[in-house]
Write a protein that holds these residues in place. Structure first.
Motif, PDB file in Angstrom:
ATOM      1  N   SER A 224       1.046  -1.495  -0.243  1.00 31.65           N
ATOM      2  CA  SER A 224       0.034   0.007   0.112  1.00 31.65           C
ATOM      3  C   SER A 224       0.551   1.473   0.456  1.00 31.65           C
ATOM      4  CB  SER A 224      -0.900   0.099   1.174  1.00 31.65           C
ATOM      5  OG  SER A 224      -1.868   0.841   0.933  1.00 31.65           O
ATOM      6  N   ASN A 225       1.871   0.970   0.810  1.00 30.29           N
ATOM      7  CA  ASN A 225       2.695   2.193   0.461  1.00 30.29           C
ATOM      8  C   ASN A 225       3.617   2.304  -0.308  1.00 30.29           C
ATOM      9  OD1 ASN A 225       2.512   3.066   3.248  1.00 30.29           O
ATOM     10  ND2 ASN A 225       4.377   1.818   3.998  1.00 30.29           N
ATOM     11  N   TRP A 226       4.026   1.362  -1.125  1.00 32.38           N
ATOM     12  CA  TRP A 226       4.564   1.805  -2.568  1.00 32.38           C
ATOM     13  C   TRP A 226       4.074   1.930  -3.831  1.00 32.38           C
ATOM     14  CZ3 TRP A 226       2.112  -1.394  -6.133  1.00 32.38           C
ATOM     15  CH2 TRP A 226       3.180  -0.862  -7.955  1.00 32.38           C
ATOM     16  N   SER A 227       2.119   2.216  -3.429  1.00 32.96           N
ATOM     17  CA  SER A 227       1.666   2.306  -4.389  1.00 32.96           C
ATOM     18  C   SER A 227       1.186   3.568  -4.224  1.00 32.96           C
ATOM     19  CB  SER A 227      -0.224   1.886  -4.225  1.00 32.96           C
ATOM     20  OG  SER A 227      -0.980   2.046  -3.048  1.00 32.96           O
ATOM     21  N   GLU A 228       0.265   4.091  -5.893  1.00 31.72           N
ATOM     22  CA  GLU A 228      -0.323   5.393  -6.243  1.00 31.72           C
ATOM     23  C   GLU A 228      -1.349   4.962  -6.309  1.00 31.72           C
ATOM     24  OE1 GLU A 228       3.913   7.215  -8.330  1.00 31.72           O
ATOM     25  OE2 GLU A 228       2.532   6.483  -9.411  1.00 31.72           O
ATOM     26  N   GLY A 229      -1.971   4.506  -6.938  1.00 30.40           N
ATOM     27  CA  GLY A 229      -3.158   4.379  -6.640  1.00 30.40           C
ATOM     28  C   GLY A 229      -3.419   2.543  -7.009  1.00 30.40           C
ATOM     29  N   GLN A 230      -4.576   2.047  -6.714  1.00 23.09           N
ATOM     30  CA  GLN A 230      -5.485   0.445  -6.042  1.00 23.09           C
ATOM     31  C   GLN A 230      -6.372   0.964  -6.868  1.00 23.09           C
ATOM     32  OE1 GLN A 230      -5.747  -0.052  -2.135  1.00 23.09           O
ATOM     33  NE2 GLN A 230      -3.532   1.355  -1.773  1.00 23.09           N
TER      34      GLN A 230
ATOM     35  N   ARG B  65      -4.171   8.101  -2.552  1.00 23.00           N
ATOM     36  CA  ARG B  65      -4.317   7.249  -3.588  1.00 23.00           C
ATOM     37  C   ARG B  65      -5.450   7.484  -4.479  1.00 23.00           C
ATOM     38  NH1 ARG B  65      -1.094   6.816   0.486  1.00 23.00           N
ATOM     39  NH2 ARG B  65       0.980   5.339  -0.275  1.00 23.00           N
ATOM     40  N   THR B  66      -5.579   7.078  -6.027  1.00 22.18           N
ATOM     41  CA  THR B  66      -6.710   6.823  -6.432  1.00 22.18           C
ATOM     42  C   THR B  66      -7.347   5.678  -6.137  1.00 22.18           C
ATOM     43  OG1 THR B  66      -4.520   5.960  -8.518  1.00 22.18           O
ATOM     44  CG2 THR B  66      -5.480   8.845  -8.215  1.00 22.18           C
ATOM     45  N   LEU B  67      -8.431   5.126  -6.971  1.00 22.62           N
ATOM     46  CA  LEU B  67      -8.580   3.148  -6.259  1.00 22.62           C
ATOM     47  C   LEU B  67     -10.049   3.569  -7.522  1.00 22.62           C
ATOM     48  CD1 LEU B  67     -10.028   1.785  -4.754  1.00 22.62           C
ATOM     49  CD2 LEU B  67     -10.792   3.510  -3.021  1.00 22.62           C
ATOM     50  N   ALA B  68      -9.984   2.375  -8.421  1.00 21.09           N
ATOM     51  CA  ALA B  68     -11.285   2.095  -8.600  1.00 21.09           C
ATOM     52  C   ALA B  68     -11.531   0.769  -7.474  1.00 21.09           C
ATOM     53  CB  ALA B  68     -10.695   1.592  -9.383  1.00 21.09           C
ATOM     54  N   VAL B  69     -13.090   1.276  -8.546  1.00 25.38           N
ATOM     55  CA  VAL B  69     -13.649  -0.280  -7.570  1.00 25.38           C
ATOM     56  C   VAL B  69     -14.212  -1.185  -8.587  1.00 25.38           C
ATOM     57  CG1 VAL B  69     -14.012   1.166  -5.589  1.00 25.38           C
ATOM     58  CG2 VAL B  69     -15.754   1.032  -6.810  1.00 25.38           C
ATOM     59  N   MET B  70     -14.039  -2.511  -8.243  1.00 28.93           N
ATOM     60  CA  MET B  70     -15.449  -3.426  -8.809  1.00 28.93           C
ATOM     61  C   MET B  70     -16.057  -4.490  -8.248  1.00 28.93           C
ATOM     62  SD  MET B  70     -12.423  -4.187 -11.786  1.00 28.93           S
ATOM     63  CE  MET B  70     -11.811  -4.877 -11.177  1.00 28.93           C
TER      64      MET B  70
ATOM     65  N   VAL C  77     -20.437  -2.594  -4.921  1.00 35.50           N
ATOM     66  CA  VAL C  77     -19.309  -1.621  -5.945  1.00 35.50           C
ATOM     67  C   VAL C  77     -19.340   0.139  -4.452  1.00 35.50           C
ATOM     68  CG1 VAL C  77     -18.525  -1.714  -7.561  1.00 35.50           C
ATOM     69  CG2 VAL C  77     -20.882  -0.576  -7.427  1.00 35.50           C
ATOM     70  N   ASN C  78     -20.640   0.214  -4.165  1.00 36.84           N
ATOM     71  CA  ASN C  78     -21.254   1.516  -3.272  1.00 36.84           C
ATOM     72  C   ASN C  78     -20.372   1.633  -1.854  1.00 36.84           C
ATOM     73  OD1 ASN C  78     -22.814   2.354  -5.208  1.00 36.84           O
ATOM     74  ND2 ASN C  78     -24.744   1.279  -4.443  1.00 36.84           N
TER      75      ASN C  78
ATOM     76  N   VAL D 149     -17.617   3.636  -0.284  1.00 36.09           N
ATOM     77  CA  VAL D 149     -17.852   4.624   1.353  1.00 36.09           C
ATOM     78  C   VAL D 149     -16.722   4.517   1.870  1.00 36.09           C
ATOM     79  CG1 VAL D 149     -18.887   3.906   2.900  1.00 36.09           C
ATOM     80  CG2 VAL D 149     -19.928   4.265   1.380  1.00 36.09           C
ATOM     81  N   LEU D 150     -15.753   2.662   1.892  1.00 33.08           N
ATOM     82  CA  LEU D 150     -14.905   2.880   2.850  1.00 33.08           C
ATOM     83  C   LEU D 150     -13.564   3.303   1.759  1.00 33.08           C
ATOM     84  CD1 LEU D 150     -13.693   0.784   4.389  1.00 33.08           C
ATOM     85  CD2 LEU D 150     -12.898  -1.289   3.140  1.00 33.08           C
ATOM     86  N   GLY D 151     -13.293   3.435   0.602  1.00 32.50           N
ATOM     87  CA  GLY D 151     -12.277   3.981  -0.028  1.00 32.50           C
ATOM     88  C   GLY D 151     -12.237   5.861   0.757  1.00 32.50           C
ATOM     89  N   ARG D 152     -13.480   6.700   1.075  1.00 30.45           N
ATOM     90  CA  ARG D 152     -13.728   7.830   1.050  1.00 30.45           C
ATOM     91  C   ARG D 152     -12.837   7.988   2.413  1.00 30.45           C
ATOM     92  NH1 ARG D 152     -18.590   7.967   0.032  1.00 30.45           N
ATOM     93  NH2 ARG D 152     -19.948   7.986   2.430  1.00 30.45           N
ATOM     94  N   TRP D 153     -13.374   6.934   3.142  1.00 30.32           N
ATOM     95  CA  TRP D 153     -13.186   6.227   4.577  1.00 30.32           C
ATOM     96  C   TRP D 153     -11.594   6.386   5.069  1.00 30.32           C
ATOM     97  CZ3 TRP D 153     -14.783   7.512   9.303  1.00 30.32           C
ATOM     98  CH2 TRP D 153     -14.481   7.211  10.969  1.00 30.32           C
ATOM     99  N   MET D 154     -10.716   6.206   3.752  1.00 22.89           N
ATOM    100  CA  MET D 154      -9.580   5.822   3.886  1.00 22.89           C
ATOM    101  C   MET D 154      -8.967   6.665   3.123  1.00 22.89           C
ATOM    102  SD  MET D 154      -8.920   3.506   5.110  1.00 22.89           S
ATOM    103  CE  MET D 154      -7.506   2.693   5.487  1.00 22.89           C
ATOM    104  N   ARG D 155      -9.464   7.960   2.516  1.00 21.17           N
ATOM    105  CA  ARG D 155      -8.906   9.351   2.264  1.00 21.17           C
ATOM    106  C   ARG D 155      -8.390   9.006   1.394  1.00 21.17           C
ATOM    107  NH1 ARG D 155      -6.083  11.134   8.053  1.00 21.17           N
ATOM    108  NH2 ARG D 155      -8.132  10.899   9.029  1.00 21.17           N
ATOM    109  N   MET D 156      -8.685   8.153   0.110  1.00 28.92           N
ATOM    110  CA  MET D 156      -8.218   7.507  -1.084  1.00 28.92           C
ATOM    111  C   MET D 156      -9.445   8.826  -2.086  1.00 28.92           C
ATOM    112  SD  MET D 156      -8.100   3.336  -1.056  1.00 28.92           S
ATOM    113  CE  MET D 156      -6.840   3.517  -2.108  1.00 28.92           C
ATOM    114  N   VAL D 157      -8.600   8.492  -3.495  1.00 25.24           N
ATOM    115  CA  VAL D 157      -9.666   9.548  -4.432  1.00 25.24           C
ATOM    116  C   VAL D 157      -9.833   8.657  -5.814  1.00 25.24           C
ATOM    117  CG1 VAL D 157      -9.006  11.600  -5.861  1.00 25.24           C
ATOM    118  CG2 VAL D 157      -7.818  11.107  -4.586  1.00 25.24           C
TER     119      VAL D 157
END
Length: 252
Positions: free
Chosen positions: A99-105, A140-145, A157-158, A162-170
């Protein structure tokens, strides 16, 4: 035509103007940007031998690689339940380092009982919002599937959003939901041609674009007034304590 006006009083009496940042194009511009391939971590949420969330994740990784990204897929097999072992467990360390290595997930979960799986949620629960000065997911950016065994749904995905927003992701606008996933992959585990596949390509294209836009600006984009205010108060408190200590030393 209706006219609209601003409030008569535009003052901000309780805002510390010295800490308020007014965004500008210049502050968002880059003199030199990173040139390495976007670094994308992919997570999936099933331990089944023929896991459709894993197969969809692998398909996404192939697309991302073709688009110029560097990808790493975390295997959740062997990851303990959150808080059941210390955080120095090898699988926990591996996940946090990725996760530290990543720029997007990319997050991909099956839908189970109307939401994401425990296997997937456990991975996120092992990622703290903050470890010292390091924030493993912020900016970090995030795409959900998601994959479903029945008709198309968007519950997972919804929940991931919510989880991505909580983790402060874009979290990017586009997303993928594959219905009756057992019909969408061949015997070799490759995704068949379909509108579902085309949507996955759409999502990965969008993720790479957003990652290139955000990665060199994430520190500025996630810099908060409230946090700057908190830091300033702590600095002032430490300075006051140092002055008191100096005064006591001088007096003695």
């Amino acid at each position: 035509m209706t006219s609209y006006s601003s409030p008569a009083d535009l003052t901000l009496p309780i805002v510390d103007e010295t800490l308020l940042d007014t965004p500008t194009h210049d502050k968002l511009s880059l003199s030199v940007g990173a040139t390495h391939p976007p670094r994308i971590l992919l997570l999936y949420g099933s331990l089944r031998e023929r896991s459709y969330s894993r197969l969809l994740t692998e398909e996404a990784a192939r697309i991302l690689t073709r688009l110029g990204a560097e990808t790493r897929i975390f295997n959740p097999q062997g990851l303990p339940l959150p808080d059941s072992v210390p955080a120095d467990h090898p699988k926990v360390i591996e996940l946090r380092e990725l996760s530290n290595w990543s720029e997007g997930q990319v997050w991909c979960s099956p839908e189970r009982h109307g939401t994401l799986t425990g296997v997937f949620k456990s991975q996120i629960d092992w990622l703290p919002l903050e470890v010292g000065s390091v924030r493993p997911t912020q900016g970090r950016t995030l795409a959900v599937m998601q994959v479903s065994g029945g008709s198309q749904s968007f519950n997972a995905v919804n929940a991931l959003r919510v989880l991505g927003r909580w983790m402060r992701m874009v979290t990017i606008p586009n997303q993928s939901s594959v219905a009756k996933a057992y019909q969408e992959f061949d015997e070799d585990g490759r995704m068949k041609p379909s509108a579902y596949y085309d949507r996955v390509v759409d999502v990965m294209e969008e993720l790479v674009k957003f990652t290139l836009l955000v990665r060199d600006r994430s520190d500025y984009l996630t810099d908060r007034y409230s946090e700057r205010k908190g830091v300033a108060a702590e600095v002032a408190r430490l300075a006051e304590r140092a002055m008191e200590h100096e005064a006591e030393s001088t007096g003695s």
